[in-house]
Design an enzyme around this catalytic site. Sequence first.
Site, PDB file in Angstrom:
ATOM      1  N   GLY A  55     -15.709  -4.554 -16.653  1.00 34.78           N
ATOM      2  CA  GLY A  55     -15.997  -4.956 -15.007  1.00 34.78           C
ATOM      3  C   GLY A  55     -17.099  -4.427 -14.600  1.00 34.78           C
ATOM      4  N   GLY A  94      -3.847   3.529 -12.580  1.00 28.54           N
ATOM      5  CA  GLY A  94      -4.675   4.087 -11.572  1.00 28.54           C
ATOM      6  C   GLY A  94      -4.184   4.606 -10.586  1.00 28.54           C
ATOM      7  CG  ASN A 143     -12.560   4.431  -0.432  1.00 29.65           C
ATOM      8  OD1 ASN A 143     -13.453   5.309   0.087  1.00 29.65           O
ATOM      9  ND2 ASN A 143     -11.950   4.942  -1.474  1.00 29.65           N
ATOM     10  N   GLY A 158     -17.491  -4.717 -10.848  1.00 26.63           N
ATOM     11  CA  GLY A 158     -17.149  -4.836  -9.424  1.00 26.63           C
ATOM     12  C   GLY A 158     -17.414  -3.681  -8.719  1.00 26.63           C
ATOM     13  N   GLY A 159     -16.964  -3.746  -7.391  1.00 24.68           N
ATOM     14  CA  GLY A 159     -17.227  -2.758  -6.555  1.00 24.68           C
ATOM     15  C   GLY A 159     -16.648  -1.124  -7.096  1.00 24.68           C
ATOM     16  CB  ALA A 160     -13.436  -0.464  -8.819  1.00 22.94           C
ATOM     17  NE  ARG A 196     -14.790 -13.589 -15.013  1.00 20.54           N
ATOM     18  CZ  ARG A 196     -13.826 -13.787 -14.231  1.00 20.54           C
ATOM     19  NH1 ARG A 196     -12.924 -14.541 -14.834  1.00 20.54           N
ATOM     20  NH2 ARG A 196     -14.086 -13.718 -12.728  1.00 20.54           N
ATOM     21  CG  ASP A 216     -12.454   3.823  -4.742  1.00 15.85           C
ATOM     22  OD1 ASP A 216     -11.527   4.467  -4.290  1.00 15.85           O
ATOM     23  OD2 ASP A 216     -12.855   2.563  -4.412  1.00 15.85           O
ATOM     24  CE  LYS A 245     -11.349  -0.194  -2.069  1.00 13.48           C
ATOM     25  NZ  LYS A 245     -11.054   0.438  -3.313  1.00 13.48           N
ATOM     26  CB  SER A 255      -0.904   0.057   0.998  1.00 10.99           C
ATOM     27  OG  SER A 255      -1.846   1.441   1.357  1.00 10.99           O
TER      28      SER A 255
HETATM   29  P1  NDP Z   1     -13.862  -6.648  -7.777  1.00  6.11           P
HETATM   30  O1  NDP Z   1     -13.396  -7.992  -7.198  1.00  6.11           O
HETATM   31  O2  NDP Z   1     -15.257  -6.241  -7.127  1.00  6.11           O
HETATM   32  O3  NDP Z   1     -14.310  -6.964  -9.468  1.00  6.11           O
HETATM   33  C1  NDP Z   1     -13.580  -7.428 -10.284  1.00  6.11           C
HETATM   34  C2  NDP Z   1     -14.104  -7.368 -11.596  1.00  6.11           C
HETATM   35  O4  NDP Z   1     -13.101  -7.915 -12.435  1.00  6.11           O
HETATM   36  C3  NDP Z   1     -15.251  -8.122 -11.978  1.00  6.11           C
HETATM   37  O5  NDP Z   1     -16.074  -7.325 -12.927  1.00  6.11           O
HETATM   38  C4  NDP Z   1     -14.853  -9.554 -12.584  1.00  6.11           C
HETATM   39  O6  NDP Z   1     -15.862 -10.077 -13.368  1.00  6.11           O
HETATM   40  C5  NDP Z   1     -13.727  -9.120 -13.473  1.00  6.11           C
HETATM   41  N1  NDP Z   1     -12.855  -9.955 -13.610  1.00  6.11           N
HETATM   42  C6  NDP Z   1     -11.812 -10.701 -12.983  1.00  6.11           C
HETATM   43  N2  NDP Z   1     -11.062 -11.535 -13.548  1.00  6.11           N
HETATM   44  C7  NDP Z   1     -11.445 -11.557 -15.017  1.00  6.11           C
HETATM   45  C8  NDP Z   1     -11.077 -11.953 -16.093  1.00  6.11           C
HETATM   46  N3  NDP Z   1     -10.081 -12.858 -16.178  1.00  6.11           N
HETATM   47  N4  NDP Z   1     -11.568 -11.658 -17.259  1.00  6.11           N
HETATM   48  C9  NDP Z   1     -12.430 -10.618 -17.371  1.00  6.11           C
HETATM   49  N5  NDP Z   1     -12.876 -10.020 -16.053  1.00  6.11           N
HETATM   50  C10 NDP Z   1     -12.446 -10.448 -14.980  1.00  6.11           C
HETATM   51  O7  NDP Z   1     -12.819  -5.671  -7.663  1.00  6.11           O
HETATM   52  P2  NDP Z   1     -12.966  -3.823  -7.601  1.00  6.11           P
HETATM   53  O8  NDP Z   1     -13.751  -3.604  -8.355  1.00  6.11           O
HETATM   54  O9  NDP Z   1     -12.693  -3.714  -6.214  1.00  6.11           O
HETATM   55  O10 NDP Z   1     -11.383  -3.691  -8.348  1.00  6.11           O
HETATM   56  C11 NDP Z   1     -11.283  -3.665  -9.584  1.00  6.11           C
HETATM   57  C12 NDP Z   1      -9.738  -3.205 -10.092  1.00  6.11           C
HETATM   58  O11 NDP Z   1      -9.867  -1.888  -9.652  1.00  6.11           O
HETATM   59  C13 NDP Z   1      -8.605  -3.848  -9.212  1.00  6.11           C
HETATM   60  O12 NDP Z   1      -7.635  -3.941 -10.113  1.00  6.11           O
HETATM   61  C14 NDP Z   1      -8.391  -2.721  -8.156  1.00  6.11           C
HETATM   62  O13 NDP Z   1      -6.892  -2.710  -7.728  1.00  6.11           O
HETATM   63  C15 NDP Z   1      -8.653  -1.454  -9.007  1.00  6.11           C
HETATM   64  N6  NDP Z   1      -8.672  -0.241  -8.083  1.00  6.11           N
HETATM   65  C16 NDP Z   1      -7.960   0.974  -8.108  1.00  6.11           C
HETATM   66  C17 NDP Z   1      -8.253   1.926  -7.418  1.00  6.11           C
HETATM   67  C18 NDP Z   1      -7.424   3.078  -7.595  1.00  6.11           C
HETATM   68  O14 NDP Z   1      -7.313   3.930  -6.566  1.00  6.11           O
HETATM   69  N7  NDP Z   1      -6.572   3.196  -8.487  1.00  6.11           N
HETATM   70  C19 NDP Z   1      -9.471   1.719  -6.624  1.00  6.11           C
HETATM   71  C20 NDP Z   1     -10.358   0.932  -6.292  1.00  6.11           C
HETATM   72  C21 NDP Z   1      -9.977  -0.369  -7.208  1.00  6.11           C
HETATM   73  P3  NDP Z   1     -16.871 -11.057 -12.897  1.00  6.11           P
HETATM   74  O15 NDP Z   1     -17.987 -10.285 -12.250  1.00  6.11           O
HETATM   75  O16 NDP Z   1     -17.153 -11.848 -14.077  1.00  6.11           O
HETATM   76  O17 NDP Z   1     -16.147 -11.921 -11.754  1.00  6.11           O
END
Ligand code: NDP
Length: 279
Positions: free
Chosen positions: A144, A247, A103, A146-148, A169, A119, A82, A31
């Site tokens: 994507g 990022g 966060n 996810g949470g971000a 995905r 974020d 988170k 970190s």
């Molecule tokens: P989550 O675990 O909530 O979401 C992950 C996402 O990635 C899901 O949509 C998942 O799809 C997808 N995924 C995982 N593996 C694959 C793959 N092989 N091919 C395609 N899609 C895939 O993660 P977060 O949303 O918390 O974080 C996402 C990214 O953002 C991370 O890299 C994190 O480090 C970065 N981040 C950066 C920040 C910054 O300040 N720069 C702040 C917050 C996050 P599925 O739904 O199908 O599983």
Amino acid sequence: MFQHTNVLPASYLARAGRARYAVLGDPINHSLSPRLFKLFAEHTHQIIDYRAFQTSLEDLAKTLKELYDQGYHGVNLTSPLKEKAYLLADELTVEAQQAKAVNMITFDAEGKALGHNTDGIGFVRDLTQIKNYPLNNKSILVLGAGGAVRGLLPFIIKENPNAITVCNRTESKAQALAEEFPESGSCAWQNMALLKNDLLINGTNAADALELPELNIPVWYDLAYGLNHSFFQKEAKKQEVVYCFDGLGMLIEQAAEAFFLWRGAAVDTHTFHHLLLTF
Ligand code: NDP
């Protein structure tokens, strides 16, 4: 619940004199937050204590309570905490509710935890103010769901883009997001190359497992940084992308927003975007 107004409610400022903060995650050694907050404090002539603690999902509730008991004013949260922090917080800001992820937690005088999410504002500030890339009228492909990405969408929408398409995905998650944020749409993963877009945002954590078709999008922004960004950067070079950002800038901006909310001091982040290149 309070709307985001760039100030914490009065009850949460009751412990403002105790300048102890921490970042929690698992792992946490990587970190940059301790260094960032130290720089922000020096820059604004403040004295704060900011530490990093490795904390598992199972231990999060216990750790939050211990840190409050030790006089901590607030904590930042990183992966994978988170979503759990969102569930544990006593109160949530609108941003945290929309992201369903927290966060940043601020403790009030009674130990109640206010969950917030910086974020989205961090991403938009970095792209529009630091990198001077306006989002209005842009067509944006977001990978994507996810949470971000959840945290980013409301902030991107406020910038009046032409179109936002979420592609994930697991398609059902992208569809659910598009229903929740009607200003956006979704598309199937195998169709991502069919649309014409100005900006690609990688919000997956796939790193080198990400498989992309030829996209013909000139500007790419990866939420990941450091080693996890390398593959995306290589792919961008292969596809002759004009600009490919990582990022780090978002990380700086989301931290600066947390620092401002906690300390009431605005940081001129332009300086730190240069300084961080030497980290
Ligand atoms: P989550 O675990 O909530 O979401 C992950 C996402 O990635 C899901 O949509 C998942 O799809 C997808 N995924 C995982 N593996 C694959 C793959 N092989 N091919 C395609 N899609 C895939 O993660 P977060 O949303 O918390 O974080 C996402 C990214 O953002 C991370 O890299 C994190 O480090 C970065 N981040 C950066 C920040 C910054 O300040 N720069 C702040 C917050 C996050 P599925 O739904 O199908 O599983």
